[in-house]
Enzyme design. Structure first.
Site, PDB file in Angstrom:
ATOM      1  CB  ILE A 272       6.030  -4.749  -5.606  1.00 12.17           C
ATOM      2  CG1 ILE A 272       6.257  -3.899  -4.338  1.00 12.17           C
ATOM      3  CG2 ILE A 272       7.247  -4.675  -6.526  1.00 12.17           C
ATOM      4  CD1 ILE A 272       7.434  -4.367  -3.483  1.00 12.17           C
TER       5      ILE A 272
ATOM      6  N   GLY B  94       3.279  -6.937   0.628  1.00  8.01           N
ATOM      7  CA  GLY B  94       3.569  -8.238   1.209  1.00  8.01           C
ATOM      8  C   GLY B  94       2.423  -8.744   2.055  1.00  8.01           C
TER       9      GLY B  94
ATOM     10  CG  HIS C 103       2.477  -1.315  -2.226  1.00  6.01           C
ATOM     11  ND1 HIS C 103       3.304  -2.401  -2.400  1.00  6.01           N
ATOM     12  CD2 HIS C 103       2.697  -0.889  -0.951  1.00  6.01           C
ATOM     13  CE1 HIS C 103       3.971  -2.629  -1.287  1.00  6.01           C
ATOM     14  NE2 HIS C 103       3.628  -1.733  -0.392  1.00  6.01           N
TER      15      HIS C 103
END
Length: 291
Positions: free
Chosen positions: A213, A216, A198
């Site tokens: 990314i 989540g 991340h």
């Protein structure tokens, strides 16, 4: 084989003492976008946002349970007996939280974690990592993280349940959009998820992504906040449970489109997509059970 399912599920649960106070709560809330007043013509000091950011008015969004104690339940599960996997092969597949009572702004609890199940999906394995937190007054929450480990399936184990929630055919009762800041993953990781996926472009490349990314669980928290603020009158204590399947990635700088269906007085169904990628799926099979 890196995963020994029988050994992992038979291992003794691990217990750890965790604690938190208003600073941990505020940091988590900021990490999921609190204070930005998105979609409003008002400042970050809007009273609705101060419930998430000002210590004298603070309440606790139930998804904080996923980071309490720096997420020790998931960390412990990935280092449990019988589990030896590469971090670059690990993705969060789904998450469920069940609240037994509201989370206090300041707390100390015992978190007990174990590998509740290991499922064989062929090309991947699914680890169900369960953590339960309780303080001197009794149970606080139960958290189940479904961890997807690429390349570790095919060992002949059970495939496990396949639960899908059909999206209603009617139009959503509410639709909101929430922007993901470019620096949001960098802020969110300060709550304890230090996975370099991340933050580090080189590590993200090893995992098959062209850039880091968003966590989540950051999308997960942003979505619950939107539901609470939009359909639950800002009352976090109405949330009884919250489950989702992570259906796709989010990149910092994108926008989440959050569609909500009030199914009855005790259930909200949610779908989350990425606006800039033609509504690519982000969260699916998402349900918030309420009081």
């Amino acid at each position: 084989m890196p995963i020994d399912a029988a050994k992992a599920t038979a291992a003794e649960p691990r217990s750890a003492e965790i604690s938190w106070d208003h600073k941990d709560i505020q940091l988590y809330h900021l990490g999921i976008g609190a204070g930005s007043c998105q979609g409003k013509h008002s400042p970050a000091t809007d009273p609705d946002e101060l419930r998430y950011t000002l210590e004298s008015r603070l309440h606790v969004l139930p998804s904080f349970a996923t980071v309490a104690g720096a997420g020790m339940g998931v960390v412990g599960g990935l280092s449990a007996p019988g589990i030896d996997v590469e971090l670059a092969a690990v993705l969060h597949g789904g998450q469920t939280i069940t609240l037994h009572r509201p989370i206090p702004v300041r707390g100390r609890a015992t978190s007990t974690s174990r590998v509740a199940a290991v499922y064989d999906k062929g090309k991947a394995a699914i680890l169900v990592l369960r953590s339960e937190a309780a303080d001197e007054d009794g149970p606080l929450w139960t958290s189940d993280a479904q961890i997807f480990v690429r390349g570790e399936g095919g060992f002949g184990g059970e495939r496990g349940p396949s639960v899908r929630v059909e999206q209603p055919e009617r139009e959503p009762d509410k639709t909101v959009e929430r922007a993901v800041r470019e620096d949001q993953a960098l802020l969110y990781r300060l709550s304890g998820d230090w996975n370099p996926l991340h933050a580090d472009p080189e590590f993200a490349g090893l995992a098959g992504f062209d850039r880091p990314i968003l966590h989540g669980l950051c999308s997960y928290g942003m979505t619950l906040k939107a539901v609470v603020d939009t359909l639950l009158d800002g009352n976090v204590t109405r949330v009884r449970s919250y489950s989702t399947r992570f259906a796709g990635v989010v990149f910092p700088g994108e926008t989440l489109r959050i569609r909500m269906w009030q199914q009855d007085s005790s259930k909200v169904q949610v779908s989350v997509t990425a606006v800039e990628r033609d509504d690519a799926p982000v969260l699916a099979d998402t349900v918030v059970e309420t009081s």
